[in-house]
Design a protein around this motif. Structure first.
Motif, PDB file in Angstrom:
ATOM      1  N   LYS A 156     -34.621  46.601 -38.495  1.00 58.77           N
ATOM      2  CA  LYS A 156     -34.677  46.084 -37.119  1.00 58.77           C
ATOM      3  C   LYS A 156     -34.602  47.223 -36.108  1.00 58.77           C
ATOM      4  N   GLU A 240     -39.125  37.775 -42.229  1.00 59.22           N
ATOM      5  CA  GLU A 240     -39.408  37.245 -40.892  1.00 59.22           C
ATOM      6  C   GLU A 240     -39.788  38.358 -39.925  1.00 59.22           C
ATOM      7  N   LEU A 241     -39.050  39.467 -39.982  1.00 59.50           N
ATOM      8  CA  LEU A 241     -39.331  40.592 -39.090  1.00 59.50           C
ATOM      9  C   LEU A 241     -40.707  41.184 -39.366  1.00 59.50           C
ATOM     10  N   GLY A 243     -43.231  39.607 -40.688  1.00 60.12           N
ATOM     11  CA  GLY A 243     -44.222  38.627 -40.247  1.00 60.12           C
ATOM     12  C   GLY A 243     -44.469  38.690 -38.753  1.00 60.12           C
ATOM     13  N   LYS A 244     -43.402  38.820 -37.970  1.00 58.93           N
ATOM     14  CA  LYS A 244     -43.535  38.890 -36.521  1.00 58.93           C
ATOM     15  C   LYS A 244     -44.302  40.123 -36.063  1.00 58.93           C
ATOM     16  N   ASN A 245     -44.229  41.189 -36.874  1.00 60.46           N
ATOM     17  CA  ASN A 245     -44.879  42.443 -36.510  1.00 60.46           C
ATOM     18  C   ASN A 245     -46.167  42.692 -37.294  1.00 60.46           C
ATOM     19  N   SER A 246     -46.658  41.652 -37.968  1.00 57.63           N
ATOM     20  CA  SER A 246     -47.904  41.746 -38.761  1.00 57.63           C
ATOM     21  C   SER A 246     -47.843  42.893 -39.768  1.00 57.63           C
TER      22      SER A 246
END
Length: 278
Positions: A156, A240-241, A243-246
């Motif tokens: 993160k 999840e992280l 995925g959010k940042n492709s």
């Protein structure tokens, strides 16, 4: 009588003095010996005291000291300005560059391995040699004594710095352990003898409670294990992280070489891991 008391005091004094001299001789001998032949447990302690510091962000027990270096297990161990045992990472990412960030513990960071032979370096060279058209950069974000929860916190914080196209979680079987913040005391920092004595006592305690290391690992993956619950949540947070940042996510399971048989506790742990990951 007074004379008897004096003799007793004198005897105690000489016993203490002799003990101090013996301890000093043993301590000096250990320092000299480790200068010739590294002792694993002492090198790990040196790593913790010279190249690590308390984490600078909430939840992170420790991190590498940027721009620090030491000789550990007979090889140079240098940390760059981003806190990685890797080459300096340019701030600007080239449009033709593909970055792979590898998260993990001492297995990832390359404990005891020369910097040019760490697997992330070899992987980067192989990708650039065999897959022309892009510039591949493999970033080694491993930190000794990290588990999956700490790696999720690290990601993160560092994902915007590294700007990875892919994240690889280099998972080792003990990543389900609970890592508590701890700072070595004075004796642990400066005494080889105290460090070895502490480690040997821990080994003895381990042998009292577990038949073998496979049994120890297996209890980490019980349904009631706090560490395993943390590891599962951390893995989902990483997913999840990414995925959010492709960012593409892969998990590489590092086998424990103590026992590779299908009857081992290690094998059972890997089956539990695979079931969760799939």
């Amino acid at each position: 009588t007074t004379q008897v008391a004096r003799k007793a005091i004198r005897a105690v004094f000489f016993i203490l003095l002799n003990s101090i001299v013996i301890l000093a001789v043993v301590e000096t001998g250990l320092w000299i010996y480790t200068g010739v032949k590294p002792i694993y447990d002492l090198e790990m302690q040196k790593y913790a005291t010279h190249l690590k510091r308390p984490g600078s962000i909430p939840g992170l027990s420790h991190e590498h000291i940027p721009n620090s270096e030491a000789v550990l297990m007979g090889v140079d161990f240098k940390i760059n300005s981003q806190g990685f045992r890797d080459a300096e990472l340019p701030g600007a990412k080239d449009s033709n560059e593909y970055r792979i960030m590898v998260l993990g513990c001492s297995n990832t960071v390359g404990w005891g391995v020369p910097s040019d032979s760490v697997f992330t370096v070899l992987l980067e060279k192989k990708l650039n040699r065999n897959l022309p058209g892009k510039r591949y950069r493999v970033v080694n974000a491993g930190v000794g004594n990290y588990n999956t929860r700490l790696e999720s916190i690290q990601l993160k914080e560092k994902i915007r710095v590294v700007q990875p196209d892919m994240v690889i979680v280099h998972y080792y079987i003990n990543d389900a352990e609970v890592i508590s913040p701890a700072r070595p005391g004075f004796l642990a920092r400066y005494s080889c003898l105290a460090t070895l004595a502490k480690v040997r006592l821990q080994y003895q305690d381990f042998e009292k409670h577990f038949e073998n290391i496979g049994a120890y690992y297996l209890q980490l993956y019980s349904d009631t294990s706090a560490g395993w619950k943390d590891a599962q949540k951390a893995m989902l947070d990483i997913k999840e992280l990414c995925g959010k940042n492709s960012v593409k996510l892969l998990v590489a399971l590092q086998p424990d070489l103590h026992d590779l048989s299908i009857n081992s506790g290690q094998y059972q742990c890997h089956q539990i891991l695979k079931k969760f990951l799939i």
